[in-house]
Design a protein around this motif. Sequence first.
Motif, PDB file in Angstrom:
ATOM      1  N   TRP A 274       0.824  -1.208   0.000  1.00  0.00           N
ATOM      2  CA  TRP A 274       0.000   0.000   0.000  1.00  0.00           C
ATOM      3  C   TRP A 274       0.858   1.258   0.000  1.00  0.00           C
ATOM      4  O   TRP A 274       0.392   2.320  -0.440  1.00  0.00           O
ATOM      5  CB  TRP A 274      -0.927  -0.015   1.208  1.00  0.00           C
ATOM      6  N   ARG A 285      -4.851  14.146  -1.910  1.00  0.00           N
ATOM      7  CA  ARG A 285      -5.817  14.646  -0.932  1.00  0.00           C
ATOM      8  C   ARG A 285      -5.382  15.971  -0.349  1.00  0.00           C
ATOM      9  O   ARG A 285      -6.208  16.872  -0.121  1.00  0.00           O
ATOM     10  CB  ARG A 285      -6.000  13.606   0.180  1.00  0.00           C
ATOM     11  N   GLY A 302     -14.347  12.773  -0.787  1.00  0.00           N
ATOM     12  CA  GLY A 302     -15.187  11.608  -0.521  1.00  0.00           C
ATOM     13  C   GLY A 302     -14.954  10.506  -1.532  1.00  0.00           C
ATOM     14  O   GLY A 302     -14.902   9.317  -1.196  1.00  0.00           O
ATOM     15  N   SER A 304     -12.186   9.961  -3.051  1.00  0.00           N
ATOM     16  CA  SER A 304     -10.839   9.412  -2.832  1.00  0.00           C
ATOM     17  C   SER A 304     -10.760   8.505  -1.610  1.00  0.00           C
ATOM     18  O   SER A 304      -9.706   7.915  -1.359  1.00  0.00           O
ATOM     19  CB  SER A 304      -9.833  10.556  -2.679  1.00  0.00           C
ATOM     20  N   GLY A 305     -11.845   8.396  -0.853  1.00  0.00           N
ATOM     21  CA  GLY A 305     -11.836   7.502   0.312  1.00  0.00           C
ATOM     22  C   GLY A 305     -12.004   8.206   1.638  1.00  0.00           C
ATOM     23  O   GLY A 305     -12.197   7.543   2.671  1.00  0.00           O
ATOM     24  N   CYS A 306     -11.924   9.532   1.675  1.00  0.00           N
ATOM     25  CA  CYS A 306     -12.102  10.268   2.928  1.00  0.00           C
ATOM     26  C   CYS A 306     -13.569  10.228   3.347  1.00  0.00           C
ATOM     27  O   CYS A 306     -14.465  10.338   2.506  1.00  0.00           O
ATOM     28  CB  CYS A 306     -11.653  11.723   2.768  1.00  0.00           C
ATOM     29  N   ARG A 307     -13.788  10.084   4.639  1.00  0.00           N
ATOM     30  CA  ARG A 307     -15.144   9.985   5.158  1.00  0.00           C
ATOM     31  C   ARG A 307     -15.355  11.041   6.239  1.00  0.00           C
ATOM     32  O   ARG A 307     -14.526  11.212   7.122  1.00  0.00           O
ATOM     33  CB  ARG A 307     -15.389   8.595   5.748  1.00  0.00           C
ATOM     34  N   THR A 432      -6.573   3.253  10.701  1.00  0.00           N
ATOM     35  CA  THR A 432      -6.520   1.913  10.111  1.00  0.00           C
ATOM     36  C   THR A 432      -5.099   1.398  10.020  1.00  0.00           C
ATOM     37  O   THR A 432      -4.745   0.370  10.590  1.00  0.00           O
ATOM     38  CB  THR A 432      -7.156   1.914   8.713  1.00  0.00           C
ATOM     39  N   ASP A 453      -3.818   6.855   5.202  1.00  0.00           N
ATOM     40  CA  ASP A 453      -4.726   5.752   5.496  1.00  0.00           C
ATOM     41  C   ASP A 453      -5.620   5.481   4.275  1.00  0.00           C
ATOM     42  O   ASP A 453      -5.967   6.413   3.538  1.00  0.00           O
ATOM     43  CB  ASP A 453      -5.600   6.099   6.703  1.00  0.00           C
ATOM     44  N   PRO A 454      -6.011   4.234   4.057  1.00  0.00           N
ATOM     45  CA  PRO A 454      -6.904   3.961   2.913  1.00  0.00           C
ATOM     46  C   PRO A 454      -8.219   4.744   2.995  1.00  0.00           C
ATOM     47  O   PRO A 454      -8.705   5.251   1.990  1.00  0.00           O
ATOM     48  CB  PRO A 454      -7.150   2.452   3.022  1.00  0.00           C
ATOM     49  N   TYR A 455      -8.784   4.819   4.198  1.00  0.00           N
ATOM     50  CA  TYR A 455     -10.055   5.529   4.378  1.00  0.00           C
ATOM     51  C   TYR A 455      -9.973   6.456   5.584  1.00  0.00           C
ATOM     52  O   TYR A 455     -10.497   6.135   6.660  1.00  0.00           O
ATOM     53  CB  TYR A 455     -11.206   4.535   4.551  1.00  0.00           C
ATOM     54  N   SER A 457     -11.074   8.890   8.159  1.00  0.00           N
ATOM     55  CA  SER A 457     -12.470   9.181   8.518  1.00  0.00           C
ATOM     56  C   SER A 457     -12.536  10.047   9.762  1.00  0.00           C
ATOM     57  O   SER A 457     -11.666   9.982  10.634  1.00  0.00           O
ATOM     58  CB  SER A 457     -13.252   7.879   8.745  1.00  0.00           C
TER      59      SER A 457
END
Length: 520
Positions: A274, A285, A302, A304-307, A432, A453-455, A457
Motif C-alpha cells: 500500500w 488529498r 469523498g 478518494s476515500g475520505c469519510r 486503520t 490511510d486507505p479511508y 475518517s
Amino acid sequence: MPVKMSIFQSLMFLFNRFILRRYRSHKPKYQTCPSSLLQTDLSSHTLIFHLEGALLKSDSLFPYFMLVAFEAGGVMRSLLLFILYPLISLMSHEMGVKVMVFVSFFGIKKDSFRAGRAVLPKYFLEDVGLEMFKVLRKGGKRIGVSDDLPQVMVEGFLKDYLETEVVVGREMKVVGGYYIGIMEDKIKHDLDFDELVRKERLNTGHVIGITSFNTSLHRYLFSQFCQEIYFVKKSDKRNWQTLPKDQYPKPLIFHDGRLAIKPTLMNTLVLFMWGPFAIAAAAARLFVSLCIPYTLSIPILGFSGCRLTVEIDDVSSQKLNSSQRKGCLFACNHRTLLDPLYIGFSLKTKNITTVTYSLSRVSELLAPIKTVRLTRDRVSDGKAMKKLLSEGDLVVCPEGTTCREPHLLRFSPLFTEISDVIVPVAVTSPATFFYGTTASGLKAFDPLFFLMDPYPSYTVQFLDPVSGVSCQDPDGKLKFEVANHVQSVIGKALDFECTNLTRKDKYLILAGNNGVVKKN
C-alpha cells in the motif's frame, strides 16, 4: 580485563551447573496445567514466568522487532528486515533472533530509544493471555524472564503495565552511545538469573516457575531453584482469551508510534504494497484540501476515500444556521492536528481560526485555515483569543494535545473566559494503518500519515451550547466548573473516560520532555 572476567564468569557458571547441582536435595514438581494455580493461594509465593513462552499468546517475535525497526530505525530498516525474514525463518531460532536484533538495533542511539516504553506496551498487552494474567495477579511477587527479547524492549511493558517487580532480560551492547545490534552473552544472562532466583528462594522460601516446552530456561535454571514448575503448551495458548482492556492493571492512555496495525508478516506485506499508493493518495488529498473550494473539494475527497460524518444537536443547529450568527467559539476534544480543519469542512467554510501552543512551521504554512500560536501567558493569550473571536469563528482544543485512546485529558479553563456561549464539539478519528499523531517524531508529517490511510475518517458532533463565564467569575472557581462540564459533555457523547492528565504527563511518558515542539 573484560576477557578474563568473561572467562571467570563462564567457569563459575559451569561449576555451578554441573557440580553443585549434585548436592541439591530438592526435586521440583512438574505440571502441565498452569490454570490450576487459579485455585491456589499464591500471595506468599514468588512467580517466575517466561515472557515469550508463558505469557504472550503469539509465538512469533517478528512483529515486535518490526515495530522497533520501523519506529526507531525508519522505513528502509523495516523493509530490510521484511526482505530478510524468509531467510531468517530458515535459520535456527537463536540465530534468527540474533539477526533480527542486529537489523533492528544496529546504529540506534541509546538515549533516544523510547520504543520500549512508548510503542511496544500497546502490542504486548494485546497479546497477553487472560488465563495466565489471572495466575500472575495472584502471586506475591512476579519476576519476568526473557531470553530472546532484549531487556530494553520488555522492561517498560512488564514493570509499568503488568506491575512485575523484577525483569531479567539480555542487555544490548553499546559503543559510543549507540547500539551495535548485539545482545550480551547468554551465559552472563543465565548467571544473573541464577543469582536472582537464589536470593528470591532465600527470601520467600517458595518459588514457582512458569515456562514452556520450547525454551531452554526450564532445562536447568528453573529446575534448580523452583519447587514447582508449570509448562505451557501451544495448544493451551491457542485456547487462551485475549486480555480485555478493562482488566489492564494500568490503563493504556498514552502510546506513540506511527503504525496503528500490528505488523505481522502478512500485515507488513500489505503495508509495503500500500505504501506507494498511500504516498500518492496523501499528496492528492492534500492538494485538493489546500487548493480547491469546499463545494468541490468535499465530494472529491469523498470519492478518494475520505469519510466525514456530521451530527448536529437541535440547539446547535439553530445557532449555527442563524443569519445573525457572528463569531462562535467551538471547544473540541483533540484527536489529530486536522480537528479544526474538519470542523471547517462540517461548517463548509474556511473563515475559521484555530489557536495552538506548538505547531510545526510546515503545518502552519500548509494549513488552509488561519492558525495563531499562543504564548502560554494567560492574559495575553486571552486577549488574543477574544480578538480572533470578534473576527469570526474560533476553534480551541482545551486538552492541549492529542489522545488516541478513548480518554479525555484535563481541559484548560482559559477558553471559558472568552465567550458567553461555547459550542462543545465531539470528534473521533479511528486509524486503520497509520496514526496521524506523534509525541517523539516529526509533527510536520502528522497530516500526511493521516491522509495515507486507505479511508481517513472523521465524525464531528456539534453538541448543545454551554454558557461561558466571560463576565461573572469573581472567585475564579466557575471557570474550572465550566471546563469540567464541557469535558464531561464531550466524554458522555463519545463514551470516553474523563481524566485529570495533562499535556505534560503525556510527553514525559512518551518523549521524556515537556512537550515543546521544535519549529521544523
